[in-house]
Design a protein around this motif. Structure first.
Motif, PDB file in Angstrom:
ATOM      1  N   LEU A  29      31.198 103.071 -31.023  1.00  0.00           N
ATOM      2  CA  LEU A  29      30.908 104.357 -30.581  1.00  0.00           C
ATOM      3  C   LEU A  29      32.033 105.318 -30.702  1.00  0.00           C
ATOM      4  O   LEU A  29      32.884 105.308 -30.220  1.00  0.00           O
ATOM      5  N   GLU A  30      31.386 106.486 -31.391  1.00  0.00           N
ATOM      6  CA  GLU A  30      32.535 107.636 -31.753  1.00  0.00           C
ATOM      7  C   GLU A  30      32.038 108.786 -30.915  1.00  0.00           C
ATOM      8  O   GLU A  30      30.641 109.015 -31.136  1.00  0.00           O
ATOM      9  N   LEU A  31      32.875 109.568 -30.480  1.00  0.00           N
ATOM     10  CA  LEU A  31      32.443 110.799 -29.560  1.00  0.00           C
ATOM     11  C   LEU A  31      33.295 111.877 -30.254  1.00  0.00           C
ATOM     12  O   LEU A  31      34.560 111.763 -30.396  1.00  0.00           O
ATOM     13  N   PRO A  32      32.902 113.125 -30.230  1.00  0.00           N
ATOM     14  CA  PRO A  32      33.492 114.175 -30.527  1.00  0.00           C
ATOM     15  C   PRO A  32      34.480 114.535 -29.420  1.00  0.00           C
ATOM     16  O   PRO A  32      34.295 113.971 -28.309  1.00  0.00           O
ATOM     17  N   PRO A  33      35.579 115.166 -29.443  1.00  0.00           N
ATOM     18  CA  PRO A  33      36.674 115.259 -28.624  1.00  0.00           C
ATOM     19  C   PRO A  33      36.075 115.829 -27.368  1.00  0.00           C
ATOM     20  O   PRO A  33      36.530 115.412 -26.275  1.00  0.00           O
ATOM     21  N   PHE A  34      35.274 116.715 -27.418  1.00  0.00           N
ATOM     22  CA  PHE A  34      34.872 117.580 -25.903  1.00  0.00           C
ATOM     23  C   PHE A  34      33.910 116.449 -25.150  1.00  0.00           C
ATOM     24  O   PHE A  34      33.725 116.696 -24.112  1.00  0.00           O
ATOM     25  N   LEU A  35      33.729 115.329 -25.589  1.00  0.00           N
ATOM     26  CA  LEU A  35      32.758 114.356 -25.012  1.00  0.00           C
ATOM     27  C   LEU A  35      33.688 113.269 -24.623  1.00  0.00           C
ATOM     28  O   LEU A  35      33.132 112.234 -23.654  1.00  0.00           O
ATOM     29  N   GLU A  36      34.929 113.239 -24.967  1.00  0.00           N
ATOM     30  CA  GLU A  36      35.788 111.851 -24.803  1.00  0.00           C
ATOM     31  C   GLU A  36      35.902 111.511 -23.504  1.00  0.00           C
ATOM     32  O   GLU A  36      36.076 110.467 -22.935  1.00  0.00           O
ATOM     33  N   SER A  37      36.136 112.689 -22.627  1.00  0.00           N
ATOM     34  CA  SER A  37      36.251 112.181 -21.189  1.00  0.00           C
ATOM     35  C   SER A  37      35.129 111.582 -20.473  1.00  0.00           C
ATOM     36  O   SER A  37      35.613 111.105 -19.498  1.00  0.00           O
ATOM     37  N   GLN A  38      33.997 111.677 -20.884  1.00  0.00           N
ATOM     38  CA  GLN A  38      32.817 111.259 -20.532  1.00  0.00           C
ATOM     39  C   GLN A  38      32.234 109.834 -20.899  1.00  0.00           C
ATOM     40  O   GLN A  38      31.372 109.288 -20.967  1.00  0.00           O
ATOM     41  N   ARG A  39      33.309 109.195 -21.918  1.00  0.00           N
ATOM     42  CA  ARG A  39      33.129 108.039 -22.573  1.00  0.00           C
ATOM     43  C   ARG A  39      32.432 106.896 -21.653  1.00  0.00           C
ATOM     44  O   ARG A  39      31.534 106.240 -21.967  1.00  0.00           O
ATOM     45  N   ASP A  40      33.186 106.702 -20.421  1.00  0.00           N
ATOM     46  CA  ASP A  40      32.877 105.459 -19.573  1.00  0.00           C
ATOM     47  C   ASP A  40      31.217 105.624 -19.155  1.00  0.00           C
ATOM     48  O   ASP A  40      30.669 104.669 -18.998  1.00  0.00           O
ATOM     49  N   GLU A  41      30.855 107.092 -18.797  1.00  0.00           N
ATOM     50  CA  GLU A  41      29.611 107.170 -18.279  1.00  0.00           C
ATOM     51  C   GLU A  41      28.683 106.983 -19.392  1.00  0.00           C
ATOM     52  O   GLU A  41      27.521 106.463 -19.229  1.00  0.00           O
ATOM     53  N   ILE A  42      29.060 107.435 -20.509  1.00  0.00           N
ATOM     54  CA  ILE A  42      28.145 107.594 -21.908  1.00  0.00           C
ATOM     55  C   ILE A  42      27.900 106.031 -22.184  1.00  0.00           C
ATOM     56  O   ILE A  42      26.489 105.742 -22.593  1.00  0.00           O
ATOM     57  N   GLU A  43      28.852 105.371 -22.452  1.00  0.00           N
ATOM     58  CA  GLU A  43      28.675 103.903 -22.688  1.00  0.00           C
ATOM     59  C   GLU A  43      28.067 102.927 -21.620  1.00  0.00           C
ATOM     60  O   GLU A  43      26.961 102.234 -22.055  1.00  0.00           O
ATOM     61  N   ALA A  44      27.914 103.593 -20.384  1.00  0.00           N
ATOM     62  CA  ALA A  44      27.296 102.555 -19.416  1.00  0.00           C
ATOM     63  C   ALA A  44      25.898 102.995 -19.527  1.00  0.00           C
ATOM     64  O   ALA A  44      25.040 102.070 -19.096  1.00  0.00           O
ATOM     65  N   ASN A  45      25.357 104.157 -20.215  1.00  0.00           N
ATOM     66  CA  ASN A  45      24.113 104.439 -20.225  1.00  0.00           C
ATOM     67  C   ASN A  45      23.196 104.025 -21.573  1.00  0.00           C
ATOM     68  O   ASN A  45      22.170 104.013 -21.730  1.00  0.00           O
ATOM     69  N   LEU A  46      24.163 103.338 -22.253  1.00  0.00           N
ATOM     70  CA  LEU A  46      23.736 103.038 -23.666  1.00  0.00           C
ATOM     71  C   LEU A  46      23.401 101.625 -23.834  1.00  0.00           C
ATOM     72  O   LEU A  46      24.329 100.883 -23.386  1.00  0.00           O
TER      73      LEU A  46
END
Length: 314
Positions: free
Chosen positions: A291-308
């Protein structure tokens, strides 16, 4: 004067990213070049498939919308994707492959004056393979690890079909604004090319009255056309604004810059730059593996990965 060198990408809706990944990466043999999220709604996957590096002109992208309903087909919509293969012999290979994997498909035919094979994925996304008669597509890079032999691999996008109530309205936008050439017309079908004689910038416009298509799983959200860089993008933004169209303004999508507008029939177009491309945050060898995220979303990685949900079984 700037010109449009062809298609950049197409974006579609899928209900099931795992199933979508299986079809496009395994059955069609495309490379998943980017696994990311919708930047406007990070709760959903945004998957990109293409050639070895995801070159502009080869990219098919999908937004996962788990609650997407069925598509009610109609007019004022992008209705079919043309995908290029090298030859008529490749169409025979693909017909056998579709039979092996129980893919819905037709018989060998012609479409937009080229040998063709129509098929659909399990969500009803309409596609057609087109023989390019061994023309060398300079923007396509073969992927050696594909399950499909190099000589039969899909080489990017060809004719994109758009169905509208008012053909002349869309025709005027394509020719007067973007410099496409109308190369043929019958009573209710016209073909336009951004580069004369080349299928990788071709748009087939059909005129059809009736209800507007209601999008759902397997529908096409928008067509993106190519420009070189942000300077050209700013030129086209001014041009579409001067014609009275509303522009989203230039948006930084990290992998490219782009803008969006709707023409008079409501068809959504994106104009996207060639660069910086998908290798901006990954090397070629590992494209699409994590999973690659643009820099402005990187701080939300843990939450994003948990929902996918994972795309592959461990």
């Amino acid at each position: 004067m700037y010109t449009i060198p062809g298609h950049h990408h197409l974006s579609m809706i899928t209900k099931n990213a795992k199933q979508n990944n299986l079809f496009f990466s395994k059955i069609l043999g495309l490379r998943r070049v980017k696994m990311t999220v919708n930047q406007d709604d990070p709760s959903m996957y945004h998957l990109f498939y293409g050639d070895k590096t995801g070159s502009p002109g080869t990219e098919l992208s999908f937004f996962e919308m788990p609650f997407a309903g069925r598509t009610y087909k109609g007019t004022n919509a992008i209705t079919q994707i043309g995908l290029l293969v090298s030859s008529k012999e490749s169409l025979l290979y693909w017909k056998q492959r579709f039979e092996k994997y129980d893919v819905c498909h037709g018989e060998l035919t012609t479409y937009a004056h080229r040998p063709a094979l129509h098929f659909e994925d399990s969500e009803g996304l309409r596609m057609v393979l087109l023989a390019s008669n061994n023309e060398k597509l300079v923007h396509w890079k073969a992927w050696e690890e594909s399950e499909v032999p190099i000589e039969h691999q899909i080489q990017g996008m060809g004719s994109v079909e758009i169905t509208v109530r008012r053909l002349d309205k869309l025709a005027n936008t394509l020719t007067d604004v973007f410099g496409y050439t109308e190369v043929s017309r019958t009573e209710d079908v016209a073909i336009f090319q951004s580069v004369s004689g080349e299928v990788f910038g071709e748009i087939v416009v059909k005129q059809l009255d009736g209800p507007t298509e209601k999008p759902g799983r397997g529908s096409i959200h928008h067509l993106a056309i190519r420009v070189k860089d942000q300077k050209e993008l700013a030129f086209w933004e001014e041009k579409i604004r001067s014609r009275g169209f509303h522009s989203s303004g230039i948006i930084d999508r990290f992998y490219f810059q782009s803008l969006y507008f709707r023409e008079s029939n409501g068809i959504l177009f994106e104009i996207a730059t060639d660069g910086p491309g998908f290798t901006i945050d990954s090397d070629v060898a590992t494209l699409g593996l994590k999973l690659e995220l643009p820099p402005f979303l990187e701080s939300q990685r843990d939450e994003i990965e948990a929902n996918l949900k994972p795309l592959e079984d461990n």
